[in-house]
Design an enzyme around this catalytic site. Structure first.
Site, short mmCIF file in Angstrom:
data_model
loop_
_atom_site.label_atom_id
_atom_site.label_comp_id
_atom_site.label_asym_id
_atom_site.label_seq_id
_atom_site.Cartn_x
_atom_site.Cartn_y
_atom_site.Cartn_z
N CYS A 170 50.53 99.02 67.06
CA CYS A 170 49.67 99.51 68.14
C CYS A 170 50.42 99.48 69.46
O CYS A 170 50.46 98.46 70.14
CB CYS A 170 48.41 98.66 68.22
SG CYS A 170 47.30 99.22 69.52
N CYS A 173 48.31 98.52 72.44
CA CYS A 173 47.97 97.10 72.59
C CYS A 173 49.18 96.32 73.10
O CYS A 173 49.04 95.40 73.90
CB CYS A 173 47.57 96.46 71.26
SG CYS A 173 46.62 97.51 70.20
N ASP A 174 50.37 96.64 72.59
CA ASP A 174 51.52 95.76 72.82
C ASP A 174 52.62 96.37 73.69
O ASP A 174 53.52 95.65 74.12
CB ASP A 174 52.15 95.40 71.45
CG ASP A 174 51.16 94.70 70.55
OD1 ASP A 174 50.26 94.02 71.09
OD2 ASP A 174 51.25 94.85 69.32
#
Ligand code: NAP
Length: 350
Positions: A170, A173-174
């Site tokens: 992701c 997300c990261d």
């Protein structure tokens, strides 16, 4: 044992919340399991609010043109839910915002929400029995399965070793983590997700390699154009990942690529490897209880209906759809599942 529910909805993406909105407005008093907040769900991308909660801007959900939603978000979401949201830009709506808005709408009409997973079901007789991760058993006359799908990994031991230390499924997300800032990274895959993730990562990384196993992208024309026009994206054609390289101190430092057309191996020095190679439906807990397709998706047994192989169990969203997989199609099938449930219960006089 808890009382028998009329309908239990499992899942908290667009399909689950839309099913809840319609079921609540039909006075079915839905009980919705939104998933548990724990390490396992964080690791595999199955936390509450589903895949959209892991994205940034949602540009294609009707009704949200570019604009500043902040006033509306403030007035429509309870304060304790706003804390989870990333800062609002003047972009229209983000994935997490859209999901919080759908959740608030479902709760507004009386949906009860339990923040647990359903881990096991018994659909062999009615009322259906559902076991939750809190150890409780619940019963329902009807069930709507809307558990969605999760991102795939390659399955290499070296990939597993560096999960959360440079390997991620992701980018949104990261990607902004300090370890990737102004560093080269790689995205694996050739579909729309791969291009979307690569484009997103160009805002943080110094360079993004897009590694694809063929010589043409699967992504749509407009997305392909976006990738080829971006000076920070370089495509490594006809390549698969052989091994993720790194050490305990630094995490990922490089990836070794094999050629699919007989060229020599190639090592790319990167600090991150982001997977964008498709999805697996969240149906493990349904095995042996519902008919699934070869790829493990729930099988819809009637054209243009959400009925499954078990009478009284309906399915909506990506858990049964490996073709459209859009927020708006998931939401639409959530609506259909609630209407199908209402009509089915009514046909039984319940
Ligand atoms: P996808 O279209 O199924 O693409 C998966 C990609 O991963 C393919 O290029 C595939 O290669 C590659 N792949 C699969 N397994 C692999 C493996 N083991 N090793 C290396 N490569 C592997 O999945 P997606 O990109 O997640 O898209 C899913 C759906 O969502 C699509 O309908 C897409 O249009 C939609 N979507 C739309 C947007 C948007 O419009 N903004 C954004 C994201 C997703 P091959 O091509 O060789 O099969």
């Amino acid at each position: 044992m808890a009382e028998i529910e009329r309908v239990i909805i499992i899942g908290s993406g667009p399909a689950g919340w839309t099913a809840a909105i319609y079921a609540a407005r039909a006075a079915l008093k839905p009980l919705l399991f939104e998933g548990a907040i724990n390490e396992k769900n964080a690791q595999q991308g199955t936390l509450p609010l589903g895949q959209l909660a892991l994205t940034t801007e949602v540009e294609n959900f009707p009704g949200f043109p570019p604009g500043d939603l902040s006033g509306f978000l403030e007035s429509s979401l309870p304060e304790d839910r706003r804390g989870y949201l990333p800062p609002h830009g003047k972009h229209g709506v983000s994935g997490p915002e859209l999901m919080e808005l759908m959740r608030a709408q479902a709760v507004h009409f009386g949906t009860r929400v339990i923040t647990e997973d359903i881990t096991q079901v018994d659909f062999s007789r009615r009322p259906f029995r559902l076991h939750a991760s809190n150890g409780e058993e619940y019963q329902a006359q009807a069930v709507i399965v809307a558990t969605g799908a999760r991102a795939n990994y390659l399955g290499l031991p070296s990939e597993d070793r560096f999960k959360n230390r440079g390997v991620s499924a992701c980018a949104v997300c990261d990607g902004a983590l300090p370890r990737f800032r102004n560093q080269p990274v790689a995205v694996i895959g050739g579909g729309d997700s791969a291009v979307e993730e690569a484009t997103y990562l160009t805002h943080h990384a110094s360079k993004v390699y897009l590694v694809h196993r063929r010589d043409t992208l699967r992504a749509s024309k407009i997305m392909t154009q976006r990738a080829t026009d971006n000076p920070k994206i370089e495509i490594a054609w006809n390549r698969t990942v052989d091994e993720v390289l790194g050490d305990d101190e630094n995490g990922v430092t490089a990836i070794r690529l094999k050629s699919t057309v007989g060229d020599d191996d190639l090592t790319l020095e990167v600090r991150g490897m982001f997977l964008a190679i498709g999805h697996t439906p969240n149906t493990d807990f349904l095995k042996g209880q519902l008919e699934l397709t070869e790829k493990g998706y729930v099988k819809w047994v009637k054209p243009f209906r959400t009925h499954t192989s078990v009478e009284g169990v309906f399915a909506a969203g990506d858990v049964g759809d490996d073709y459209y997989r859009q927020a708006v199609t998931a939401a639409a099938s959530g609506c259909m599942a609630a209407l199908d449930t209402e009509r089915w219960l009514a046909s039984l006089g319940e």
